[in-house]
Scaffold this active site. Structure first.
Site, PDB file in Angstrom:
ATOM      1  N   SER A 138      79.144  23.521  29.522  1.00 22.75           N
ATOM      2  CA  SER A 138      80.573  23.543  29.833  1.00 22.75           C
ATOM      3  C   SER A 138      81.071  24.964  29.640  1.00 22.75           C
ATOM      4  O   SER A 138      80.476  25.736  28.880  1.00 22.75           O
ATOM      5  CB  SER A 138      81.338  22.599  28.899  1.00 22.75           C
ATOM      6  OG  SER A 138      82.740  22.812  28.986  1.00 22.75           O
ATOM      7  N   TYR A 151      82.876  19.338  20.483  1.00 21.54           N
ATOM      8  CA  TYR A 151      82.380  19.409  21.860  1.00 21.54           C
ATOM      9  C   TYR A 151      81.946  20.833  22.192  1.00 21.54           C
ATOM     10  O   TYR A 151      80.836  21.061  22.690  1.00 21.54           O
ATOM     11  CB  TYR A 151      83.476  18.955  22.812  1.00 21.54           C
ATOM     12  CG  TYR A 151      83.118  19.041  24.280  1.00 21.54           C
ATOM     13  CD1 TYR A 151      82.266  18.110  24.868  1.00 21.54           C
ATOM     14  CD2 TYR A 151      83.639  20.058  25.081  1.00 21.54           C
ATOM     15  CE1 TYR A 151      81.947  18.190  26.211  1.00 21.54           C
ATOM     16  CE2 TYR A 151      83.329  20.143  26.425  1.00 21.54           C
ATOM     17  CZ  TYR A 151      82.477  19.207  26.994  1.00 21.54           C
ATOM     18  OH  TYR A 151      82.165  19.293  28.327  1.00 21.54           O
ATOM     19  N   THR A 186      86.219  13.954  36.752  1.00 25.57           N
ATOM     20  CA  THR A 186      85.417  12.849  36.246  1.00 25.57           C
ATOM     21  C   THR A 186      86.236  12.115  35.181  1.00 25.57           C
ATOM     22  O   THR A 186      87.368  12.497  34.882  1.00 25.57           O
ATOM     23  CB  THR A 186      84.107  13.352  35.607  1.00 25.57           C
ATOM     24  OG1 THR A 186      84.425  14.030  34.370  1.00 25.57           O
ATOM     25  CG2 THR A 186      83.372  14.304  36.547  1.00 25.57           C
TER      26      THR A 186
END
Length: 261
Positions: A138, A151, A186
């Site tokens: 990411s 994350y 998404t």
């Protein structure tokens, strides 16, 4: 014809990449935590031209079980040409509100599971002269991002491991593609963990305006087929990657002002 194993294949980028590979008449192994959600994806892959499709559900909670999972996947079609480690989970909590249990959960799914998969498949690929391993990171793995402490950490860690993997085994036929998405449309924000470990349950406005998953999939599959080392996927937000690279202090200031949802 390739044999391609995709994790996180029941939705989002993984699902879209499965359809893209299916159009090429390839053999697919599809993994996510839910067989129920995988079966319709598998059926659609067959409709789109996949030569064969195996549904292989796993929630990646048992790292030791990943060795058996990898062996099952490898033996299903007599080998794997491309392993795409794409499964992941995000969060929407500040550092204070992120429990250590949440940190561990995110690291288990986002980091330890793909590492375990790569380590399980690597010896088998080396035995046949090589193979290709791709992993979804990411842009939050390039710079810190508000409400993404665990994350972002997990995605930073993926860079370290998979860049090392390629450095060590490139001359032995192992290719690695690091897929670095920005905002792709998404359900990752919907399924992200909120305070208390509950689902965020909301499509973030920024995510909703992101690059459609099917367009992202075309770029990803093309990059893997070409043996690209890294590919950035997204729109204008990708400029932050270059700001971080060349103007890190400016990136830090901008990161403090970013809208995290």
């Amino acid at each position: 014809m390739l044999t391609v194993w995709i994790t996180g294949a029941s939705s989002g980028i993984g699902e879209a990449c499965a359809y893209e590979y299916a159009k090429g008449g390839n053999q697919l192994i599809l993994t996510s935590s839910s067989r129920e959600r995988l079966e319709p994806v598998a059926a659609k892959c067959r409709e789109k031209g996949a030569k064969d499709v195996l549904v292989l559900p796993s929630d990646f909670n048992d790292l030791e079980g990943i060795k058996l999972l990898a062996r099952t996947a490898w033996d299903a079609f007599g080998g794997i040409d491309v392993l795409f480690c794409n499964a992941g989970i995000s969060q929407r909590t500040s550092v204070e509100d992120t429990s250590m249990d949440m940190v561990r959960q995110i690291m288990e799914i986002n980091y330890f599971a793909p590492v375990a998969l790569a380590k399980a498949i690597l010896p088998l690929m080396l035995q046949v002269g090589g193979g290709h391993i791709a992993v979804t990171t990411s842009i939050a793995g390039v710079f810190g991002f508000p409400l993404r402490c665990a994350y972002s950490s997990s995605k930073h860690a993926l860079y370290g491991f998979f860049e090392t993997l390629q450095a060590e085994y490139y001359d032995k036929g192992i290719r690695v593609t690091i897929v670095c998405p920005g905002r792709v449309r998404t359900n990752i924000s919907v399924n992200a963990l909120d305070k208390g470990g509950e689902k965020h349950g909301t499509m973030d406005p920024g995510q909703d305006k992101g690059l459609p998953a099917d367009k992202a999939a075309k770029q990803i599959v093309r990059a893997i087929n070409k043996g690209r080392r890294e590919i950035l996927i997204g729109r204008g937000e990708l400029v932050m990657v270059y700001i971080k690279r060349f103007f890190p202090s400016l990136c830090a200031r901008l990161s403090r002002r970013l809208k995290p949802m």
